[in-house]
Write a protein that holds these residues in place. Structure first.
Motif, short mmCIF file in Angstrom:
data_model
loop_
_atom_site.label_atom_id
_atom_site.label_comp_id
_atom_site.label_asym_id
_atom_site.label_seq_id
_atom_site.Cartn_x
_atom_site.Cartn_y
_atom_site.Cartn_z
N LEU A 284 0.82 -1.21 0.00
CA LEU A 284 0.00 0.00 0.00
C LEU A 284 0.85 1.26 0.00
O LEU A 284 0.54 2.24 -0.68
CB LEU A 284 -0.92 -0.01 1.22
CG LEU A 284 -1.86 1.20 1.39
CD1 LEU A 284 -2.90 1.23 0.28
CD2 LEU A 284 -2.53 1.17 2.76
N LEU A 285 1.93 1.25 0.75
CA LEU A 285 2.78 2.43 0.88
C LEU A 285 3.90 2.47 -0.15
O LEU A 285 4.79 3.32 -0.08
CB LEU A 285 3.37 2.51 2.29
CG LEU A 285 2.53 3.31 3.30
CD1 LEU A 285 1.18 2.66 3.52
CD2 LEU A 285 3.25 3.47 4.62
N ASN A 286 3.85 1.55 -1.12
CA ASN A 286 4.87 1.54 -2.16
C ASN A 286 4.30 1.49 -3.56
O ASN A 286 5.04 1.31 -4.52
CB ASN A 286 5.82 0.36 -1.96
CG ASN A 286 6.89 0.63 -0.92
OD1 ASN A 286 7.87 1.32 -1.19
ND2 ASN A 286 6.69 0.11 0.28
N VAL A 312 7.60 -1.61 6.38
CA VAL A 312 7.84 -0.85 5.14
C VAL A 312 9.24 -0.24 5.26
O VAL A 312 9.39 0.98 5.38
CB VAL A 312 6.77 0.25 4.95
CG1 VAL A 312 6.83 0.82 3.54
CG2 VAL A 312 5.38 -0.29 5.23
N PRO A 313 10.29 -1.06 5.25
CA PRO A 313 11.62 -0.57 5.64
C PRO A 313 12.22 0.46 4.70
O PRO A 313 13.17 1.16 5.09
CB PRO A 313 12.47 -1.85 5.67
CG PRO A 313 11.74 -2.82 4.78
CD PRO A 313 10.29 -2.50 4.94
N ASN A 314 11.68 0.59 3.50
CA ASN A 314 12.22 1.59 2.56
C ASN A 314 11.57 2.96 2.71
O ASN A 314 11.87 3.88 1.97
CB ASN A 314 12.03 1.11 1.12
CG ASN A 314 10.57 0.93 0.74
OD1 ASN A 314 9.78 0.50 1.58
ND2 ASN A 314 10.21 1.27 -0.48
N ARG A 321 -2.26 10.23 0.69
CA ARG A 321 -3.41 9.64 1.37
C ARG A 321 -3.45 8.13 1.14
O ARG A 321 -3.46 7.66 0.01
CB ARG A 321 -4.70 10.27 0.88
CG ARG A 321 -5.96 9.69 1.54
CD ARG A 321 -7.21 10.35 1.00
NE ARG A 321 -8.41 9.76 1.57
CZ ARG A 321 -9.06 8.72 1.02
NH1 ARG A 321 -8.62 8.18 -0.09
NH2 ARG A 321 -10.15 8.23 1.60
N ARG A 322 -3.49 7.40 2.23
CA ARG A 322 -3.66 5.96 2.20
C ARG A 322 -4.61 5.56 3.33
O ARG A 322 -4.65 6.22 4.38
CB ARG A 322 -2.34 5.23 2.34
CG ARG A 322 -1.42 5.35 1.13
CD ARG A 322 -2.03 4.66 -0.09
NE ARG A 322 -1.15 4.71 -1.25
CZ ARG A 322 -1.21 5.64 -2.19
NH1 ARG A 322 -2.10 6.63 -2.08
NH2 ARG A 322 -0.40 5.59 -3.23
#
Length: 763
Positions: A284-286, A312-314, A321-322
């Protein structure tokens, strides 16, 4: 699939023989058509060197047909390959092709379809030439005769076209079911194993998955049984079905572009719900394909705090917005939820109010820890840890802790812990139940962030805290339509420890939430907050019981709005406990609070209970802008003294310096002294006096002083000692009497009568 095997269908024509040429037609193969039996231009050859038994014919027609007269069935979804081997013996060399008659169920010809395959030119004598064509209902690559759904059987054979006179020999016709050739195209999936995936849990199958996805062309990718190791990030653009499971390193991202929901990730990772949630959140965050992660109504068992940033290590910051929505996170009893406590000595200075310095044992203190100690206000957290400098940054200043002392740092364990992010903006949690089971706390926001949203969520029985900001991650936060359910309902109020909401930054909105029986509903440390439409209640069954604050405002110039709430057996507490030097030396004072149109109710409380409590932590403080209007104050089964009071545990207020205090339009039931400001009182002077003293009746807010008089109206005839009417205008003096809450009216001579006086406790 082979219909000859599975359904017992017969496709193969009979072999050529001396007595059966009557089964092969010179026309379409339909009943009654001419056959090759008994004609001079056709004969059975029993021992050809290439074919063995075969048919020899001389071409006499422009398009000479050979059709097997048996009905060869053509089921829907079935594909047949017709093969003929032909050689020229003498004479002209014709063209040849596979052909057939497409028959409907009634035997008539199906129209509008192709009945002949591609032609092949014979070029020499004695050379065996093999021709073939595939017939079937579907228009697939490689199908020569697409007959659709109208043809139910056929009469198949060959056409000989071109120059007449040539003599040909034809081997037995072959008709076979080749549906299996088209199975992959017919199925709505491709199997990763067909593209090289091993599925042994060790071999990197990333390339095979990518190849299968590229070949899918709108079909699903099937991950068949096995454990597939993917060493690299993978994006599948096709829908996917998992029978097997995946194994990936933490940093590798799995993006399911067309199946992005938690249930699919759970299938992908073999039912490991927590791992699946982390990998879905990582995607989701990538990615840009999805703005939200749908939990699909699933319950996710969580066995320890989820460090969202570690998943989400990166990413250490995120500002798009998520949303995570629609499911339940359930804390399981794994032994991983116990708070960790560290004690350390540290130095605090009013010159650097946001920091603790010279912190011993600092390496063991975690960001997000609750700080407690002498002079430490409520709900102060560690915002940042600098081990090298032995320095901690705090979420808020301390109130009275200058010097060196021992502090306790308690790190609660949160189901979703965002403190690993340096900044997180516009992140939303929607429709999630945090089933904390008295073990875990709910959500911990990061040190920095703006306009993060928690909407329509349930924080069910958090072990210690519900929703906490350990810094400024709540700037402009929206907390809407949430429910906070305490596990401490059976505890007496004074023994409760859990807190529903903690915020530190400005512009927070808490709206339409419900909270039951926490120690505090909300501890709010920023300015410009709006708290509206909530119902929070904190009662217990004790007679004349203690009550705790529902809302704690820790900033004196708070500029806050508290409106339209149902405040049940708790109170609003307004303090300045975030000031290192708490005595008033300048500024606005306690300023900018509006409390309007709330329903406030209490029961089983001591008479000293009040709904609005101002608690100065130092001397000389004053009210400077307070609006209390339109509220309903009610005691049930008890009459309390006042709806508002000053908590003088540390100091009283400078009541002679109140400014802009408005108490109007409130309703009081079972309240002994209902406060008003401005306050209108009536006074009856029954004896002649030149100086009248008008009592406020203890109804000025916060037992304040009468500072000025707005009006004096005679409500009866003023009479002197001769009973003669006097038309006199008295002058006034406010702040008289032992409590400075009375007003003196001085007339030109002694009079008696009745007046209505409007006085104020502010200027």
């Amino acid at each position: 699939m082979n219909k000859a095997i599975t359904d017992g269908l017969v496709f193969m024509p009979v072999a050529f023989a001396a007595g059966n040429l009557g089964q092969f037609s010179r026309g379409d193969g339909t009943p009654g058509s001419d056959t090759y039996n008994g004609i001079a231009t056709a004969a059975f050859v029993p021992a050809d060197q290439d074919f063995g038994g075969c048919l020899e014919v001389q071409k006499t027609d422009a398009t000479q047909k050979l059709r097997y007269m048996g009905q060869t069935p053509l089921p829907l979804g079935c594909y047949l390959k017709i093969t003929a081997r032909v050689k020229a013996v003498s004479g002209a060399l014709p063209e040849i092709r596979i052909a057939g008659y497409a028959a409907q169920a009634n035997g008539s010809a199906a129209s509008g379809i192709v009945t002949a395959g591609p032609t092949t030119q014979l070029t020499s004598y004695g050379e065996v030439v093999e021709i073939s064509a595939i017939v079937g209902s579907g228009n697939r690559d490689g199908v020569d005769l697409v007959w659709g759904t109208s043809a139910t059987y056929g009469h198949f054979g060959i056409d000989m076209i071109g120059i007449n006179g040539g003599v040909l020999r034809i081997d037995d016709l072959q008709i076979e079911d080749v549906t299996n050739v088209f199975l992959r195209d017919m199925m709505n999936w491709v199997d990763v194993r067909d593209y090289g995936a091993v599925g042994d849990g060790v071999t990197d199958d990333t390339a095979a998955f990518e190849a299968a996805d590229a070949a899918a062309a709108g079909r699903r990718v099937l991950v068949s049984s096995g454990v597939y190791r993917l060493e690299q990030s993978l994006t599948l653009e096709s829908r996917v079905q998992f029978e097997g499971t995946l194994s990936m390193p933490t940093e590798a991202i799995l993006s399911l572009a067309k199946d992005f929901s938690l249930p699919v990730y759970i299938d992908a990772f073999g039912g490991d719900e927590e791992l699946a949630f982390k990998k879905a959140l990582q995607s989701l965050l990538n990615g840009a394909d999805h703005e939200s992660l749908d939990l699909g109504g699933r319950r996710v068992s969580v066995y320890g705090p989820i460090d969202v940033q570690a998943a989400v290590p990166n990413r250490t910051t995120y500002a798009q917005r998520r949303v995570i929505r629609n499911g339940q996170l359930r804390a399981e009893d794994s032994g991983n939820w116990s708070p960790e406590t560290v004690t350390s000595t540290a130095t605090y200075s009013a010159g650097t109010p946001w920091k603790l310095t010279n912190v011993s044992n600092i390496a063991n203190i975690q960001q997000g820890s609750l700080v407690t100690g002498a002079g430490v206000g409520r709900e102060i957290y560690v915002k940042d840890v600098n081990v090298a400098a032995q320095e901690l940054t705090l979420s808020q200043p301390l109130s009275d802790a200058v010097g060196v002392q021992t502090y306790t740092f308690t790190r609660f364990k949160f189901m979703l812990d965002f403190t690993g992010f340096e900044r997180l903006n516009v992140f939303e949690l929607e429709g999630i139940e945090f089933q904390c089971n008295e073990l875990a706390s709910g959500v911990l926001w990061p040190a920095f962030g703006t306009v993060n949203v928690v909407r329509n969520c349930v924080f069910n029985r958090p072990g210690h805290r519900g929703l906490v900001s350990s810094g400024d991650g709540c700037q402009g936060a929206l907390i809407d339509l949430c429910q906070f359910i305490s596990h401490e309902g059976c505890e007496l109020t004074q023994n409760r420890q859990s807190v529903a909401i903690v915020t530190n930054a400005n512009d927070v909105k808490i709206r339409n939430c419900r909270a039951s029986q926490f120690r505090h509903f909300a501890v709010v440390s920023g300015a410009q907050s709006i708290i509206t439409g909530n119902h929070f209640f904190q009662g217990d069954p004790a007679n004349a019981g203690v009550r705790s604050a529902g809302v704690v405002l820790t900033l004196r110039a708070c500029n806050a709005q508290i409106s339209g709430n149902y405040i049940d057996n708790c109170f609003i507490e307004w303090t300045n406990e975030r000031e290192p030097e708490p005595d008033f030396t300048g500024g606005f004072g306690f300023a900018g609070l509006s409390i309007t149109n709330n329903v406030m109710l209490c029961s089983n409380v001591a008479t000293s209970f009040s709904f609005i409590v101002v608690k100065p932590y130092g001397i000389n403080h004053r009210l400077n802008g307070l609006n209390v209007s339109g509220n309903t104050f009610r005691g049930v089964g008890v009459a309390i003294d006042r709806a508002e009071r000053i908590d003088t545990s540390f100091a009283d207020m400078d009541k002679g310096s109140f400014r802009d205090v408005s108490f109007v339009g409130n309703t009081y039931h079972n309240i002994e002294y209902g406060a008003q400001n401005p306050l209108m009182v009536t006074h009856s002077q029954n004896t002649h006096a030149q100086v009248w003293e008008v009592d406020s009746g203890n109804r000025l807010p916060f037992e304040g002083y009468s500072q000025q008089v707005d009006s004096v109206v005679a409500t009866s005839r003023l009479r002197n000692e001769s009973n003669v009417s006097e038309y006199d205008l008295p002058y006034t003096q406010a702040g008289t009497g032992p409590n400075n809450d009375r007003v003196q009216l001085t007339f030109s001579r002694p009079v008696l009568g009745d007046v209505a006086v409007t006085m104020r406790s502010d200027r």
